[in-house]
Design an enzyme around this catalytic site. Structure first.
Site, PDB file in Angstrom:
ATOM      1  N   TYR A 283       0.820  -1.220   0.000  1.00 20.69           N
ATOM      2  CA  TYR A 283       0.000   0.000   0.000  1.00 20.69           C
ATOM      3  C   TYR A 283       0.855   1.273   0.000  1.00 20.69           C
ATOM      4  CZ  TYR A 283      -4.772   1.643   0.065  1.00 20.69           C
ATOM      5  OH  TYR A 283      -5.980   2.183  -0.318  1.00 20.69           O
ATOM      6  N   GLU A 290       2.341   6.254  -7.063  1.00 19.08           N
ATOM      7  CA  GLU A 290       1.300   7.117  -7.630  1.00 19.08           C
ATOM      8  C   GLU A 290       1.638   8.584  -7.415  1.00 19.08           C
ATOM      9  OE1 GLU A 290      -2.004   3.751  -6.418  1.00 19.08           O
ATOM     10  OE2 GLU A 290      -2.475   5.841  -6.008  1.00 19.08           O
TER      11      GLU A 290
HETATM   12  C1  LIG Z   1     -14.060  10.098  -0.764  1.00 16.95           C
HETATM   13  C2  LIG Z   1     -13.280  10.215  -2.048  1.00 16.95           C
HETATM   14  C3  LIG Z   1     -11.920  10.782  -1.743  1.00 16.95           C
HETATM   15  C4  LIG Z   1     -10.993  10.571  -2.893  1.00 16.95           C
HETATM   16  C5  LIG Z   1      -9.597  10.876  -2.476  1.00 16.95           C
HETATM   17  C6  LIG Z   1      -8.685   9.870  -3.118  1.00 16.95           C
HETATM   18  C7  LIG Z   1      -7.412   9.756  -2.372  1.00 16.95           C
HETATM   19  C8  LIG Z   1      -6.634   8.608  -2.938  1.00 16.95           C
HETATM   20  C9  LIG Z   1      -5.812   7.975  -1.869  1.00 16.95           C
HETATM   21  C10 LIG Z   1      -4.956   6.870  -2.410  1.00 16.95           C
HETATM   22  C11 LIG Z   1      -5.794   5.573  -2.499  1.00 16.95           C
HETATM   23  C12 LIG Z   1      -4.942   4.354  -2.687  1.00 16.95           C
HETATM   24  C13 LIG Z   1      -4.708   4.088  -4.125  1.00 16.95           C
HETATM   25  C14 LIG Z   1      -4.395   2.632  -4.388  1.00 16.95           C
HETATM   26  O1  LIG Z   1      -4.098   2.492  -5.732  1.00 16.95           O
HETATM   27  C15 LIG Z   1      -3.224   2.105  -3.600  1.00 16.95           C
HETATM   28  C16 LIG Z   1      -2.992   0.662  -3.934  1.00 16.95           C
HETATM   29  O2  LIG Z   1      -3.878  -0.100  -4.227  1.00 16.95           O
HETATM   30  S1  LIG Z   1      -1.383   0.145  -3.808  1.00 16.95           S
HETATM   31  C17 LIG Z   1      -1.454  -1.648  -4.002  1.00 16.95           C
HETATM   32  C18 LIG Z   1      -1.879  -2.370  -2.710  1.00 16.95           C
HETATM   33  N1  LIG Z   1      -3.270  -2.134  -2.487  1.00 16.95           N
HETATM   34  C19 LIG Z   1      -3.978  -2.805  -1.530  1.00 16.95           C
HETATM   35  O3  LIG Z   1      -3.515  -3.663  -0.814  1.00 16.95           O
HETATM   36  C20 LIG Z   1      -5.427  -2.423  -1.383  1.00 16.95           C
HETATM   37  C21 LIG Z   1      -6.313  -3.509  -2.029  1.00 16.95           C
HETATM   38  N2  LIG Z   1      -7.696  -3.080  -1.907  1.00 16.95           N
HETATM   39  C22 LIG Z   1      -8.444  -3.412  -0.808  1.00 16.95           C
HETATM   40  O4  LIG Z   1      -8.054  -4.089   0.109  1.00 16.95           O
HETATM   41  C23 LIG Z   1      -9.854  -2.846  -0.787  1.00 16.95           C
HETATM   42  O5  LIG Z   1     -10.086  -2.105  -1.948  1.00 16.95           O
HETATM   43  C24 LIG Z   1     -10.138  -1.964   0.451  1.00 16.95           C
HETATM   44  C25 LIG Z   1     -11.401  -1.159   0.215  1.00 16.95           C
HETATM   45  C26 LIG Z   1      -8.970  -1.062   0.686  1.00 16.95           C
HETATM   46  C27 LIG Z   1     -10.369  -2.890   1.675  1.00 16.95           C
HETATM   47  O6  LIG Z   1     -11.330  -3.838   1.304  1.00 16.95           O
HETATM   48  P1  LIG Z   1     -12.603  -4.165   2.289  1.00 16.95           P
HETATM   49  O7  LIG Z   1     -13.039  -2.939   2.975  1.00 16.95           O
HETATM   50  O8  LIG Z   1     -13.596  -4.889   1.465  1.00 16.95           O
HETATM   51  O9  LIG Z   1     -11.995  -5.134   3.404  1.00 16.95           O
HETATM   52  P2  LIG Z   1     -11.898  -6.724   3.305  1.00 16.95           P
HETATM   53  O10 LIG Z   1     -11.172  -7.130   2.067  1.00 16.95           O
HETATM   54  O11 LIG Z   1     -11.378  -7.176   4.625  1.00 16.95           O
HETATM   55  O12 LIG Z   1     -13.437  -7.207   3.140  1.00 16.95           O
HETATM   56  C28 LIG Z   1     -14.359  -6.942   4.208  1.00 16.95           C
HETATM   57  C29 LIG Z   1     -15.460  -7.960   4.102  1.00 16.95           C
HETATM   58  O13 LIG Z   1     -16.212  -7.798   2.894  1.00 16.95           O
HETATM   59  C30 LIG Z   1     -16.102  -8.971   2.100  1.00 16.95           C
HETATM   60  N3  LIG Z   1     -15.892  -8.538   0.726  1.00 16.95           N
HETATM   61  C31 LIG Z   1     -15.340  -7.384   0.308  1.00 16.95           C
HETATM   62  N4  LIG Z   1     -15.325  -7.334  -1.027  1.00 16.95           N
HETATM   63  C32 LIG Z   1     -15.855  -8.506  -1.466  1.00 16.95           C
HETATM   64  C33 LIG Z   1     -16.100  -9.077  -2.750  1.00 16.95           C
HETATM   65  N5  LIG Z   1     -15.783  -8.413  -3.864  1.00 16.95           N
HETATM   66  N6  LIG Z   1     -16.658 -10.308  -2.794  1.00 16.95           N
HETATM   67  C34 LIG Z   1     -16.967 -10.969  -1.656  1.00 16.95           C
HETATM   68  N7  LIG Z   1     -16.772 -10.520  -0.398  1.00 16.95           N
HETATM   69  C35 LIG Z   1     -16.214  -9.278  -0.334  1.00 16.95           C
HETATM   70  C36 LIG Z   1     -14.876  -9.714   2.600  1.00 16.95           C
HETATM   71  O14 LIG Z   1     -14.986 -11.099   2.368  1.00 16.95           O
HETATM   72  C37 LIG Z   1     -14.921  -9.375   4.059  1.00 16.95           C
HETATM   73  O15 LIG Z   1     -15.895 -10.184   4.658  1.00 16.95           O
HETATM   74  P3  LIG Z   1     -15.508 -10.994   5.994  1.00 16.95           P
HETATM   75  O16 LIG Z   1     -15.063  -9.930   6.956  1.00 16.95           O
HETATM   76  O17 LIG Z   1     -16.742 -11.706   6.375  1.00 16.95           O
HETATM   77  O18 LIG Z   1     -14.366 -11.878   5.551  1.00 16.95           O
END
Ligand SMILES: CCCCCCCCCCCCC[C@@H](O)CC(=O)SCCNC(=O)CCNC(=O)[C@H](O)C(C)(C)COP(=O)(O)OP(=O)(O)OC[C@H]1O[C@@H](n2cnc3c(N)ncnc32)[C@H](O)[C@@H]1OP(=O)(O)O
Length: 359
Positions: A283, A290
């Site tokens: 991250y 970026e």
């Molecule tokens: C308000 C607007 C403002 C705009 C300003 C913009 C500012 C920009 C800031 C910079 C942003 C970052 C840019 C980005 O490009 C950086 C990178 O990505 S670098 C590379 C590394 N990136 C990562 O590691 C992030 C990967 N992404 C994520 O993890 C998710 O997108 C995130 C939203 C960050 C977190 O995901 P979530 O909130 O869903 O958490 P979980 O994964 O733990 O899921 C929670 C529970 O929901 C279930 N879930 C979620 N999605 C799904 C799905 N598609 N299908 C099925 N189930 C899903 C998941 O199973 C979890 O359930 P449980 O807790 O029961 O397991």
């Protein structure tokens, strides 16, 4: 036929008395409770061979008159309900234990163990009651099917990106940095446009997570992809594109399979660990890459005046978009902080619930 007394074994719980009569192939069973005394008579094979066996027990405290009995080949099991849920010091009114009576050590519990067993049973009943009250979602399978397919498509898309970039890196080495955009952009456009669904899913309650982290994630990526890279040709052959796209794809080839398994109520420990661990280096590195891209684009926006904001004549021609991007740089690190904290909480919750299940 001589009337004999069988061997009888007993145990208690707070609400029941268990009696086990050692009599195999019992016939003509006559078991009843009258005035708090249990009367037993049957024919069968007991301690003194095939005979008629009988016994009676006057209980220490009041019991219900209903008797539950179950004969097996080797014994007769009797269950008697206590009138009051309490622990008895002994089974019979008479202080001296009858000679034919002995503790049933197969089912014997002391009072504290019986209390724990009772609590466990009550908790189980409560859990089943609560679960039975939760209305089954009639669309659950449809939702899971949609989410599974969404995650599968994203997994395939980012796997194609990751494999393509890795193969080209091994073949072309650093030369692959400079034409990453033209090789990968179409697939990345597809995946990142589809990723807008990850803001809609939590908003519709299809997944249990917040909208804000997903909004930050999707907006953050799509600003870089469509505005910084997609709008500026001069950015498209810079090495930073390779690092941004690679860092994005590395996490996704673990995150989406994790979600796919979650849709079928399955989890692989290693995949869960990877999903909730590799974001920690990725991250900050991703946001850093970026930020480098945004900084490199500032001069190009100044030069091309693309997206510049027209100003009133008195204030000059237009405000370069690079000023907006300088504010965006601050938002990026704010977004990094918010999502980093969110992911850390998710990780802690996930591994804490796993630890609890393991105990
Ligand atoms: C308000 C607007 C403002 C705009 C300003 C913009 C500012 C920009 C800031 C910079 C942003 C970052 C840019 C980005 O490009 C950086 C990178 O990505 S670098 C590379 C590394 N990136 C990562 O590691 C992030 C990967 N992404 C994520 O993890 C998710 O997108 C995130 C939203 C960050 C977190 O995901 P979530 O909130 O869903 O958490 P979980 O994964 O733990 O899921 C929670 C529970 O929901 C279930 N879930 C979620 N999605 C799904 C799905 N598609 N299908 C099925 N189930 C899903 C998941 O199973 C979890 O359930 P449980 O807790 O029961 O397991």
């Amino acid at each position: 036929m001589q009337t004999l007394t069988p061997h009888v074994y007993w145990a208690q719980r707070h609400g029941e008395i268990y009696l086990r009569v050692e009599l195999s192939d019992a016939q003509n069973l006559d078991i009843s409770i009258q005035k708090n005394v249990l009367y037993f008579r049957a024919q069968g094979h007991g301690a003194k061979g095939d005979n008629e066996y009988e016994f009676s027990l006057e209980f220490l405290e009041p019991v219900k008159t209903e008797v539950t009995q179950k004969s097996t080949q080797r014994q007769v099991n009797i269950t008697v309900q206590k009138q009051e849920c309490s622990w008895w010091d002994r089974l019979t009114m008479q202080e001296r234990k009858p000679l034919f009576l002995a503790p049933d050590f197969d089912r014997w519990l002391d009072e504290s163990d019986a209390e724990m067993e009772l609590r466990a049973k009550e908790e189980k009943i409560n859990k089943v009651t609560i679960e039975s009250r939760i209305p089954k979602d009639p669309f659950l399978n449809l939702k899971k099917g949609y989410l599974f397919m969404y995650n599968l498509v994203q997994f395939l898309g980012f796997s194609w990106i990751f494999v393509n970039m890795t193969v080209r890196l091994f073949i072309l080495r650093e030369d692959s940095f400079y034409d990453t955009f033209h090789t990968i952009a179409d697939m990345m456009y597809f995946c990142q446009m589809l990723a807008v669904a990850e803001v809609i899913n939590p908003a519709l309650g299809l997944v249990k997570t917040g909208v804000i982290p997903a909004l930050i994630q999707v907006v953050g990526r799509n600003v870089i992809l469509f505005v910084i890279f997609g709008s500026l040709e001069d950015m498209q052959n810079k090495a930073v594109v390779f690092f941004v796209f690679y860092l994005w794809s590395i996490i996704e080839i673990f995150r989406y399979p994790y979600y796919m398994l979650a849709c079928i109520d399955t989890q692989w420990k290693m995949l869960t660990w990877l999903r909730y661990t590799i974001w920690m280096p990725l991250y900050p590195l991703g946001v850093l890459a970026e930020a480098v891209a945004v900084i490199q684009s500032l001069a190009i926006f100044d030069e091309t005046r693309l997206y510049s904001i027209p100003l009133p004549k008195a204030l000059g021609q237009s405000l370069s978009f690079s000023y907006v991007l300088q504010i965006y740089l601050v938002l990026m690190f704010l977004g990094l902080f918010i999502n980093f904290r969110h992911l850390y909480k998710q990780r802690r919750r996930r591994f804490r619930s796993k630890k609890r299940k393991a105990n």
